[in-house]
Write an enzyme that holds these catalytic residues in place. Structure first.
Site, PDB file in Angstrom:
ATOM      1  N   ILE A  17       0.826  -1.204   0.000  1.00  0.00           N
ATOM      2  CA  ILE A  17       0.000   0.000   0.000  1.00  0.00           C
ATOM      3  C   ILE A  17       0.862   1.257   0.000  1.00  0.00           C
ATOM      4  CG2 ILE A  17      -0.243   0.204   2.511  1.00  0.00           C
ATOM      5  CD1 ILE A  17      -3.010   0.777  -0.121  1.00  0.00           C
ATOM      6  N   SER A  39      11.399   0.781   8.264  1.00  0.00           N
ATOM      7  CA  SER A  39      11.085  -0.589   7.867  1.00  0.00           C
ATOM      8  C   SER A  39      12.264  -1.490   8.182  1.00  0.00           C
ATOM      9  CB  SER A  39      10.763  -0.666   6.367  1.00  0.00           C
ATOM     10  OG  SER A  39      10.552  -2.001   5.966  1.00  0.00           O
ATOM     11  N   ARG A  40      11.965  -2.686   8.677  1.00  0.00           N
ATOM     12  CA  ARG A  40      13.036  -3.641   8.948  1.00  0.00           C
ATOM     13  C   ARG A  40      13.491  -4.363   7.688  1.00  0.00           C
ATOM     14  NH1 ARG A  40      10.071  -4.076  13.828  1.00  0.00           N
ATOM     15  NH2 ARG A  40      11.392  -3.830  15.686  1.00  0.00           N
ATOM     16  N   LYS A  93      -6.031   2.958   7.117  1.00  0.00           N
ATOM     17  CA  LYS A  93      -7.237   2.310   7.635  1.00  0.00           C
ATOM     18  C   LYS A  93      -6.958   0.812   7.861  1.00  0.00           C
ATOM     19  CE  LYS A  93      -8.315  -0.354   4.074  1.00  0.00           C
ATOM     20  NZ  LYS A  93      -8.549  -1.800   4.193  1.00  0.00           N
ATOM     21  N   ASP A 171     -11.145  -6.096   6.624  1.00  0.00           N
ATOM     22  CA  ASP A 171     -10.102  -5.211   6.115  1.00  0.00           C
ATOM     23  C   ASP A 171     -10.567  -4.535   4.827  1.00  0.00           C
ATOM     24  OD1 ASP A 171      -7.134  -4.318   6.166  1.00  0.00           O
ATOM     25  OD2 ASP A 171      -7.391  -5.164   4.164  1.00  0.00           O
TER      26      ASP A 171
END
Length: 311
Positions: A17, A39-40, A93, A171
């Site tokens: 996304i 971010s990992r 969201k 979702d």
């Protein structure tokens, strides 16, 4: 910072996304500049990345805002950390794994004089605004949602959606509820629900919901994550003045079968335009009504067990 300067913003969670929607929309909006990511396992070329939020908050005090595109189960903790560090926060969201935690974040943002934006991208679909205007003042007789898509296409390999707090079929289904709560002239509440849980999953793969609005009009919703072929994102509202139909997730609108004119798709561009407005005025925008309906479905819903889901 001068009013004419763009707001530096970071993205936490560099997944599908973020790459498909957030990064392009930030790039098109002169009010923002993407200054960092958190971010990992991923990064954006040419943008500084941090493995943890704690490190980012410590080393980049110059970045004023952050968009949280991480799974809802960890969103509260990260949003709280960001707000406590004085950052403006945008939430993908659903805004959280529970209603109460979003209220807590809203209170925290207010105490710290910060903007919190709980986004509902489907509300920015081009036909949603015109649908709301058309329905205003009309009497709704019935409304129907059919929201069916293939989870394999939209969430490949994403285990979090099947874990507690991941919402399962809600979702995508919450997108429909975000549209309906935006366009309906009267509020509504859930009266019954049936939720289908695969034997090997902790969240539902399908749901059938029944509501009534404040005037007693029935509203039904059919959500399913097992759709193959064409995907279905349709809302029909029967009124005393005709039938309104929204299709393609709010991208198209028709009244009594006649297509209406509206603008092009720009959901996430709309989100960032709204975020810029909030930052300019120091306001927040936190509407939890779609999440309330999901919570009610889990409270009132009858649980039905189905066959194991194999991805």
């Amino acid at each position: 910072m001068k009013a004419t300067e763009p707001v530096s913003i970071a993205i936490a969670g560099v997944g599908k996304i973020a790459r498909d929607q957030h990064i392009p929309s930030i790039g098109r909006n002169p009010s923002f500049t993407l200054a960092a990511t958190v971010s990992r396992n991923a990064h954006v070329d040419g943008v500084e990345n941090f493995a943890t939020l704690e490190t980012f908050l410590k080393e980049r005090p110059d970045v004023a805002a952050i968009a949280l595109c991480v799974p809802p189960q960890v969103r509260f903790t990260m949003a709280r950390q960001a707000l406590m560090a004085g950052r403006q926060v945008l939430l993908e969201k659903p805004p959280g794994a529970s209603v109460a935690e979003v209220h807590t974040l809203k209170t925290l943002a207010g105490k710290n004089g910060l903007s919190l934006f709980a986004t509902w991208h489907s509300r920015f679909a081009p036909a949603v605004g015109p649908a709301r205007k058309w329905l205003a003042g009309k009497t709704v007789r019935r409304a129907t949602i059919v929201w069916k898509e293939d989870v394999r296409r939209w969430h490949p390999g994403q285990a979090w959606i099947w874990e507690p707090g991941g919402a399962g079929v809600f979702d995508p289904g919450i997108n429909a509820l975000s549209i309906l709560t935006e366009i309906m002239p009267q509020p509504m509440h859930l009266t019954a629900a049936e939720l289908e849980f695969p034997q090997n999953r902790d969240t539902p793969i399908a749901a059938r919901l029944a509501f009534i609005d404040a005037e007693g009009a029935p509203v039904t919703a059919d959500f399913d994550w097992r759709q193959t072929g064409p995907q279905s994102w349709d809302i029909t509202v029967e009124t005393d003045a005709g039938v309104l139909a929204l299709s393609e997730g709010g991208a198209k609108m028709a009244v009594d079968g006649v297509a209406a004119d509206h603008g092009p798709e720009a959901e996430y561009d709309g989100i960032y335009a709204r975020f810029a407005e909030l930052l300019a005025t120091g306001a927040s925008d936190v509407d939890v009504s779609p999440l309330v309906h999901v919570a009610d479905a889990f409270m009132l819903g009858k649980r039905v067990t189905t066959d194991p889901f194999i991805e």
